[in-house]
Design a protein around this motif. Structure first.
Motif, PDB file in Angstrom:
ATOM      1  N   ASN A  49      36.182  -9.490  15.004  1.00 30.45           N
ATOM      2  CA  ASN A  49      35.221  -8.554  15.586  1.00 30.45           C
ATOM      3  C   ASN A  49      33.992  -8.601  14.688  1.00 30.45           C
ATOM      4  OD1 ASN A  49      38.010  -7.426  16.111  1.00 30.45           O
ATOM      5  ND2 ASN A  49      36.832  -6.041  17.397  1.00 30.45           N
ATOM      6  N   GLU A  50      32.858  -8.900  15.272  1.00 28.06           N
ATOM      7  CA  GLU A  50      31.609  -8.886  14.515  1.00 28.06           C
ATOM      8  C   GLU A  50      31.317  -7.447  14.074  1.00 28.06           C
ATOM      9  OE1 GLU A  50      29.798 -11.547  13.515  1.00 28.06           O
ATOM     10  OE2 GLU A  50      31.471 -12.698  14.351  1.00 28.06           O
ATOM     11  N   PRO A  51      30.431  -7.258  13.092  1.00 26.28           N
ATOM     12  CA  PRO A  51      30.119  -5.905  12.624  1.00 26.28           C
ATOM     13  C   PRO A  51      29.748  -4.969  13.778  1.00 26.28           C
ATOM     14  CG  PRO A  51      29.118  -7.523  11.174  1.00 26.28           C
ATOM     15  CD  PRO A  51      29.689  -8.284  12.348  1.00 26.28           C
ATOM     16  N   GLY A  52      30.401  -3.816  13.795  1.00 19.22           N
ATOM     17  CA  GLY A  52      30.104  -2.790  14.781  1.00 19.22           C
ATOM     18  C   GLY A  52      30.569  -3.094  16.199  1.00 19.22           C
ATOM     19  N   HIS A  53      31.313  -4.157  16.401  1.00 20.02           N
ATOM     20  CA  HIS A  53      31.761  -4.508  17.750  1.00 20.02           C
ATOM     21  C   HIS A  53      33.167  -3.979  18.015  1.00 20.02           C
ATOM     22  CE1 HIS A  53      28.707  -7.685  19.028  1.00 20.02           C
ATOM     23  NE2 HIS A  53      28.227  -7.107  17.943  1.00 20.02           N
ATOM     24  N   HIS A  73      37.588  -3.416   7.829  1.00 18.09           N
ATOM     25  CA  HIS A  73      38.089  -2.078   8.155  1.00 18.09           C
ATOM     26  C   HIS A  73      38.168  -1.979   9.669  1.00 18.09           C
ATOM     27  CE1 HIS A  73      37.113   2.544   8.310  1.00 18.09           C
ATOM     28  NE2 HIS A  73      38.324   2.280   8.762  1.00 18.09           N
ATOM     29  N   GLY A  74      39.392  -1.998  10.169  1.00 15.59           N
ATOM     30  CA  GLY A  74      39.610  -1.887  11.605  1.00 15.59           C
ATOM     31  C   GLY A  74      40.136  -0.521  11.980  1.00 15.59           C
ATOM     32  N   ARG A  75      39.988  -0.193  13.247  1.00 11.91           N
ATOM     33  CA  ARG A  75      40.534   1.056  13.775  1.00 11.91           C
ATOM     34  C   ARG A  75      41.058   0.768  15.175  1.00 11.91           C
ATOM     35  NH1 ARG A  75      37.111   6.538  13.403  1.00 11.91           N
ATOM     36  NH2 ARG A  75      37.919   6.382  11.284  1.00 11.91           N
ATOM     37  N   ILE A  76      42.213   1.351  15.474  1.00 14.33           N
ATOM     38  CA  ILE A  76      42.758   1.277  16.824  1.00 14.33           C
ATOM     39  C   ILE A  76      42.799   2.685  17.386  1.00 14.33           C
ATOM     40  CG2 ILE A  76      44.771   0.731  18.246  1.00 14.33           C
ATOM     41  CD1 ILE A  76      45.442  -1.503  16.323  1.00 14.33           C
ATOM     42  N   TYR A  77      42.073   2.885  18.487  1.00 13.73           N
ATOM     43  CA  TYR A  77      42.077   4.152  19.218  1.00 13.73           C
ATOM     44  C   TYR A  77      43.133   4.052  20.311  1.00 13.73           C
ATOM     45  CZ  TYR A  77      37.497   5.133  17.124  1.00 13.73           C
ATOM     46  OH  TYR A  77      36.465   5.364  16.255  1.00 13.73           O
ATOM     47  N   THR A 109      29.475  -1.776  10.051  1.00 12.75           N
ATOM     48  CA  THR A 109      28.287  -2.268  10.757  1.00 12.75           C
ATOM     49  C   THR A 109      27.648  -3.439  10.015  1.00 12.75           C
ATOM     50  OG1 THR A 109      26.891  -0.628   9.659  1.00 12.75           O
ATOM     51  CG2 THR A 109      27.799  -0.039  11.830  1.00 12.75           C
ATOM     52  N   THR A 110      28.284  -3.889   8.907  1.00 11.48           N
ATOM     53  CA  THR A 110      27.721  -4.989   8.128  1.00 11.48           C
ATOM     54  C   THR A 110      28.704  -6.131   7.863  1.00 11.48           C
ATOM     55  OG1 THR A 110      28.281  -3.883   6.042  1.00 11.48           O
ATOM     56  CG2 THR A 110      26.077  -3.466   6.959  1.00 11.48           C
ATOM     57  N   GLU A 111      30.001  -5.872   7.942  1.00 13.45           N
ATOM     58  CA  GLU A 111      31.006  -6.887   7.604  1.00 13.45           C
ATOM     59  C   GLU A 111      31.876  -7.226   8.810  1.00 13.45           C
ATOM     60  OE1 GLU A 111      31.192  -8.335   4.549  1.00 13.45           O
ATOM     61  OE2 GLU A 111      29.470  -7.109   3.964  1.00 13.45           O
ATOM     62  N   ARG A 140      30.449   3.524  15.594  1.00 15.29           N
ATOM     63  CA  ARG A 140      29.024   3.264  15.833  1.00 15.29           C
ATOM     64  C   ARG A 140      28.807   1.764  15.855  1.00 15.29           C
ATOM     65  NH1 ARG A 140      29.941   4.213  10.727  1.00 15.29           N
ATOM     66  NH2 ARG A 140      28.804   3.215   9.050  1.00 15.29           N
ATOM     67  N   ARG A 141      27.914   1.347  16.705  1.00 17.28           N
ATOM     68  CA  ARG A 141      27.573  -0.086  16.805  1.00 17.28           C
ATOM     69  C   ARG A 141      26.629  -0.482  15.686  1.00 17.28           C
ATOM     70  NH1 ARG A 141      29.191  -2.912  21.304  1.00 17.28           N
ATOM     71  NH2 ARG A 141      30.128  -1.564  22.877  1.00 17.28           N
TER      72      ARG A 141
END
Length: 142
Positions: A49-53, A73-77, A109-111, A140-141
Motif C-alpha cells: 500500500n503506497e503512503p496513505g492508500h 504501520h498497517g490498520r485493518i478496519y 502518509t510518507t512510508e 487520512r490520505r
C-alpha cells in the motif's frame, strides 16, 4: 496410471505475478499461487500500500488469511460500519477469518506498507461497496 512429477518452483522477485484478484490501492503480487506454479491449495504473496492508500471494503470468501508486516504501520478496519480496528507494525502477524468484511490501510502518509500474505486455497477477493474515508477513524490520505 503415471503421476506427473512436481518439483520445487522458485519465483524470482522480478517475476511476481500480478494476475491475481485485487482490491483498490492494495497491490497483491503472487509468489506462490495457482496462477503460475503447481500450487493448488495456497496463495502466498507480497502486498503493498503506497503512503496513505487503502483498499475498499472487501472479504476473501472462504479463505483463511494470514499476514506478516515487513515494513510500515498497517490498520485493518472491520465490524459494523468498520468502526473496529487493529493496528499492525513491522514484525506483527495477523489472522483474518473467512468472509470477514474489512478495509486494509497504510496509516503512514510518507512510508510504504509492505506485508506478506498467505491464504487458502487462493487469493479470492470480493470487493464490497466503498465507504468514505471519514468513516475510518484516524485514517487520512497522503
Amino acid at each position: 496410471m503415471t503421476q506427473q512429477r512436481v518439483v520445487p518452483v522458485v519465483t524470482r522477485s522480478a517475476e511476481l505475478d500480478e494476475g491475481t484478484q485485487q482490491s483498490g490501492d492494495c497491490v497483491r503480487k503472487s509468489g506462490v499461487s495457482p496462477q503460475h506454479t503447481p500450487a493448488t491449495k495456497i496463495w502466498f504473496g507480497r502486498v503493498t500500500n503506497e503512503p496513505g492508500h487503502r483498499s475498499p471494503p472487501h472479504h476473501h470468501q472462504e479463505c483463511e488469511t494470514g499476514g506478516y508486516v515487513l515494513k510500515g504501520h498497517g490498520r485493518i478496519y472491520f465490524g459494523d460500519d468498520y468502526k473496529e480496528y487493529i493496528d499492525m507494525f513491522e514484525g506483527d502477524f495477523v489472522f483474518v477469518p473467512p468472509f470477514m468484511p474489512h478495509v486494509e490501510v497504510n496509516m503512514s502518509t510518507t512510508e510504504e506498507l509492505v506485508w506478506l500474505t498467505c491464504r487458502t486455497p487462493d487469493n479470492l477477493v470480493e470487493n464490497l461497496e466503498d465507504v468514505p474515508d471519514e468513516a475510518l477513524e484516524g485514517y487520512r490520505r497522503a
